[in-house]
Scaffold this motif. Structure first.
Motif, PDB file in Angstrom:
ATOM      1  N   ASP A  12       0.803  -1.214   0.000  1.00  0.00           N
ATOM      2  CA  ASP A  12       0.000   0.000   0.000  1.00  0.00           C
ATOM      3  C   ASP A  12       0.839   1.269   0.000  1.00  0.00           C
ATOM      4  O   ASP A  12       0.355   2.331  -0.366  1.00  0.00           O
ATOM      5  CB  ASP A  12      -0.937   0.021   1.219  1.00  0.00           C
ATOM      6  N   TYR A  13       2.098   1.159   0.432  1.00  0.00           N
ATOM      7  CA  TYR A  13       2.888   2.386   0.528  1.00  0.00           C
ATOM      8  C   TYR A  13       4.291   2.269  -0.060  1.00  0.00           C
ATOM      9  O   TYR A  13       4.988   3.279  -0.197  1.00  0.00           O
ATOM     10  CB  TYR A  13       3.006   2.840   1.989  1.00  0.00           C
ATOM     11  N   SER A  14       4.735   1.096  -0.419  1.00  0.00           N
ATOM     12  CA  SER A  14       6.092   0.920  -0.918  1.00  0.00           C
ATOM     13  C   SER A  14       6.090   0.652  -2.417  1.00  0.00           C
ATOM     14  O   SER A  14       5.587  -0.378  -2.869  1.00  0.00           O
ATOM     15  CB  SER A  14       6.788  -0.243  -0.197  1.00  0.00           C
ATOM     16  N   GLU A  15       6.650   1.575  -3.185  1.00  0.00           N
ATOM     17  CA  GLU A  15       6.753   1.373  -4.622  1.00  0.00           C
ATOM     18  C   GLU A  15       7.670   0.198  -4.939  1.00  0.00           C
ATOM     19  O   GLU A  15       7.433  -0.558  -5.881  1.00  0.00           O
ATOM     20  CB  GLU A  15       7.259   2.645  -5.288  1.00  0.00           C
ATOM     21  N   ASP A  16       8.719   0.029  -4.138  1.00  0.00           N
ATOM     22  CA  ASP A  16       9.645  -1.075  -4.363  1.00  0.00           C
ATOM     23  C   ASP A  16       8.926  -2.413  -4.271  1.00  0.00           C
ATOM     24  O   ASP A  16       9.202  -3.344  -5.039  1.00  0.00           O
ATOM     25  CB  ASP A  16      10.784  -1.035  -3.343  1.00  0.00           C
ATOM     26  N   ALA A  17       8.003  -2.538  -3.317  1.00  0.00           N
ATOM     27  CA  ALA A  17       7.256  -3.786  -3.154  1.00  0.00           C
ATOM     28  C   ALA A  17       6.394  -4.076  -4.380  1.00  0.00           C
ATOM     29  O   ALA A  17       6.220  -5.227  -4.779  1.00  0.00           O
ATOM     30  CB  ALA A  17       6.384  -3.720  -1.894  1.00  0.00           C
ATOM     31  N   VAL A  18       5.851  -3.027  -4.992  1.00  0.00           N
ATOM     32  CA  VAL A  18       5.029  -3.209  -6.196  1.00  0.00           C
ATOM     33  C   VAL A  18       5.865  -3.769  -7.334  1.00  0.00           C
ATOM     34  O   VAL A  18       5.472  -4.724  -8.013  1.00  0.00           O
ATOM     35  CB  VAL A  18       4.377  -1.872  -6.610  1.00  0.00           C
ATOM     36  N   TRP A  19       7.058  -3.197  -7.552  1.00  0.00           N
ATOM     37  CA  TRP A  19       7.915  -3.697  -8.635  1.00  0.00           C
ATOM     38  C   TRP A  19       8.389  -5.115  -8.331  1.00  0.00           C
ATOM     39  O   TRP A  19       8.527  -5.937  -9.250  1.00  0.00           O
ATOM     40  CB  TRP A  19       9.102  -2.766  -8.838  1.00  0.00           C
TER      41      TRP A  19
END
Length: 568
Positions: free
Chosen positions: A353-360
């Motif tokens: 929900d808040y980490s762009e790194d986790a999305v990638w």
């Protein structure tokens, strides 16, 4: 003669018995067995043969398939006498969480318990033997509808005990798609509850189980060890970045090209490579998506088979609701360029929900992105390594283009109306559409209300408008953030047919109101239009043959969710 393609068949026994098309992956049996890892977690994207390989392992090791060597005749594993003797000699527990996609916690636990009941029913004949006492028989019967969570969490360990005593051998446990319930828990808001239940189940089954010979779990993601795997220090984790089992899931280029020859499609190799190649496992490049390859061999036409085999809902949700930075990086990827991001292989769903790194990281694990290069691994690093990533192949690019076209669009008709207004110069209709969508769809974060960076909302609207134009690629060459004249324009639409006045050249500039310089959106949009003229953004398309009098300029001005468009 080309073998029949059996679409969607995940039963190794059925495929081999009916002599259907099959690419030999039995070397995985030998590699896994000789690695001697106690519990192995293998992550691969969906539709990459995980279930079929687990079915293959069951057919090879399970004593239910004793004397069924015919299923392996002609395959690589059967050339080894040691493994011919090993076939059909172990009690095997094979279960799958693939179908557990409930929206509520209680319903999910019930479905997991149903899977345990199914396994217990499969082996209930062992209770007829005289080796179990009355308490053990009652314990076996307690795995039933309405069982407690505690009974369910101990069920696989207890069944391992019963089977190992009955057959005189420790058991092999195969758990397919272990993380499907976890993804649903994240999407539907009961992650923490399910983590607690699953941690106890896995600890009992894989950590404190003295009756376990070996185990394999498969899934799409490596869920953080700090959540459901916190007690498993005997877990060997094999991700898409690992060098183990590089060719065991997915098809190699040699396997694909041999299949094309066998099916009478030798001239399709170059296009098949563009569409379906691009996956990289460990150091092995040129891994192909098997679901799309099998469907192509069957239907003999190009399509987004893998992308269409699921709703892609989680990825769609994360990118659509992600920050302006994520949207702009998606735009970069769609232009067939690369992005540089840190990747952590441990997916922490609570960080999505808040980490762009986790999305990638999730997109890489799920197969939507591929590794182009990685920074060197120096010492015992604990932080995430930085990777250069790109969209995996043409199929994935088409999937995201279609996805972006649907974003924020109440209906396809309305999107077409906006594009028609843009091309025809209908400023009033453009304003009506954009303000209606902004008011009803955009979050305050998207439009910059709570973002300290003034450029962020401008970037968001930039990405959104660019997405609306995806289906105009037959009429326009669409470019973004390129140099022309004395600066860099935001969006340019260059008509492919320069002589057709129906399709004008279009230059767009986005600006968020700057209260220190402008007192109204009218002043902001005027500044945007003036910038187009002062910077001579028309220079590039005029040089390419578009008449100056057939070029439209548009300024988009924003304040929160309020939009003003003007043109000349």
């Amino acid at each position: 003669m080309a073998k029949v393609i059996s679409i969607g068949n995940q039963s190794f026994e059925s495929i081999r018995k009916d002599n259907c098309f099959y690419i030999d992956k039995t070397s995985f049996i030998k590699e896994w067995w000789e690695n001697k890892d106690n519990v192995t977690l293998i992550t691969r994207p969906r539709r990459f043969g995980k279930t079929l390989n687990m079915s293959m392992l069951e057919c090879f090791f399970s004593n239910k398939y004793k004397d069924r060597g015919d299923l392996f005749e002609g395959l690589e594993i059967w050339n080894n006498e040691k493994y011919r003797k090993l076939q059909g000699t172990y009690p095997v527990i094979f279960l799958s969480f693939a179908g557990i996609k409930q929206v509520k916690y209680n319903e999910t636990v019930i479905k997991i318990k149903d899977e345990l009941i199914r396994i217990y029913n499969e082996y209930d004949y062992i209770m007829k033997s005289g080796i179990y006492n009355a308490n053990e028989k009652m314990q076996y019967q307690s795995v039933c509808v309405g069982m407690s969570d505690t009974v369910a969490q101990e069920a696989l360990k207890n069944l391992s005990n019963y089977l190992s005593r009955y057959y005189g051998k420790k058991v092999i446990i195969l758990l397919d798609e272990y993380d499907t319930p976890m993804q649903e828990a994240y999407v539907n808001g009961y992650w923490e509850e399910l983590v607690g239940f699953t941690r106890s189940l896995f600890n009992s089954t894989f950590k404190t189980n003295p009756y376990l010979e070996r185990a394999i779990m498969t899934g799409i993601t490596r869920v953080s060890k700090e959540s459901i795997f916190s007690d498993l220090n005997n877990l060997e984790i094999v991700t898409t970045l690992s060098t183990k089992y590089e060719t065991s899931f997915g098809f190699t280029e040699k396997e694909v090209f041999n299949a094309l020859d066998e099916q009478g499609l030798p001239d399709e190799k170059e296009d098949v490579k563009k569409w379906y190649d691009g996956f990289i496992f460990g150091k092995q490049k040129d891994i192909y998506n098997p679901w799309s390859i099998i469907n192509f061999l069957d239907k003999k036409e190009y399509n987004t088979y893998w992308a269409d085999s699921s709703s892609n809902g989680l990825i769609n949700n994360l990118v659509q609701k992600g920050s302006p930075c994520i949207k702009m990086m998606m735009e970069t990827l769609l232009k067939e360029e690369t992005i540089d991001v840190p990747i952590n292989e441990q997916i922490v769903f609570s960080e999505l929900d808040y980490s762009e790194d986790a999305v990638w990281s999730l997109m890489l694990a799920s197969g939507y992105l591929k590794v182009v290069s990685a920074e060197p691994l120096v010492g015992n690093r604990r932080k995430a390594r930085k990777y250069t990533l790109a969209l995996t192949n043409l199929e994935i690019q088409f999937m995201f283009e279609d996805m972006i076209l649907r974003w924020f669009s109440p209906a396809k008709h309305e999107t077409n109306e906006f594009i028609r207004a843009l091309i025809s110069g209908d400023i009033e209709s453009m304003n009506e559409y954009m303000n209606d969508v902004a008011l009803n769809t955009f979050s305050s974060f998207d439009s910059g209300k709570h973002n300290s960076e003034r450029k962020a909302p401008e970037n968001f609207f930039h990405g959104f408008v660019l997405g609306l134009m995806v289906d105009q690629t037959e009429n326009y060459i669409i470019t973004s953030n390129r140099e022309s004249g004395y600066g860099r324009y935001d969006i340019m639409l260059e008509p492919i047919d320069k002589t057709n006045e129906k399709y004008p050249g279009i230059v767009i500039e986005f600006k968020v109101i700057n209260p220190r310089k402008e007192s109204s959106l009218e002043e902001t949009v005027a500044a945007a239009l003036k910038q187009i003229e002062d910077k001579n953004y028309d220079a590039e398309i005029i040089k390419r043959g578009v008449k100056e009098e057939n070029i439209h300029h548009y300024g988009f001005a924003f304040r929160g969710k309020e939009v003003l468009i003007d043109g000349r």
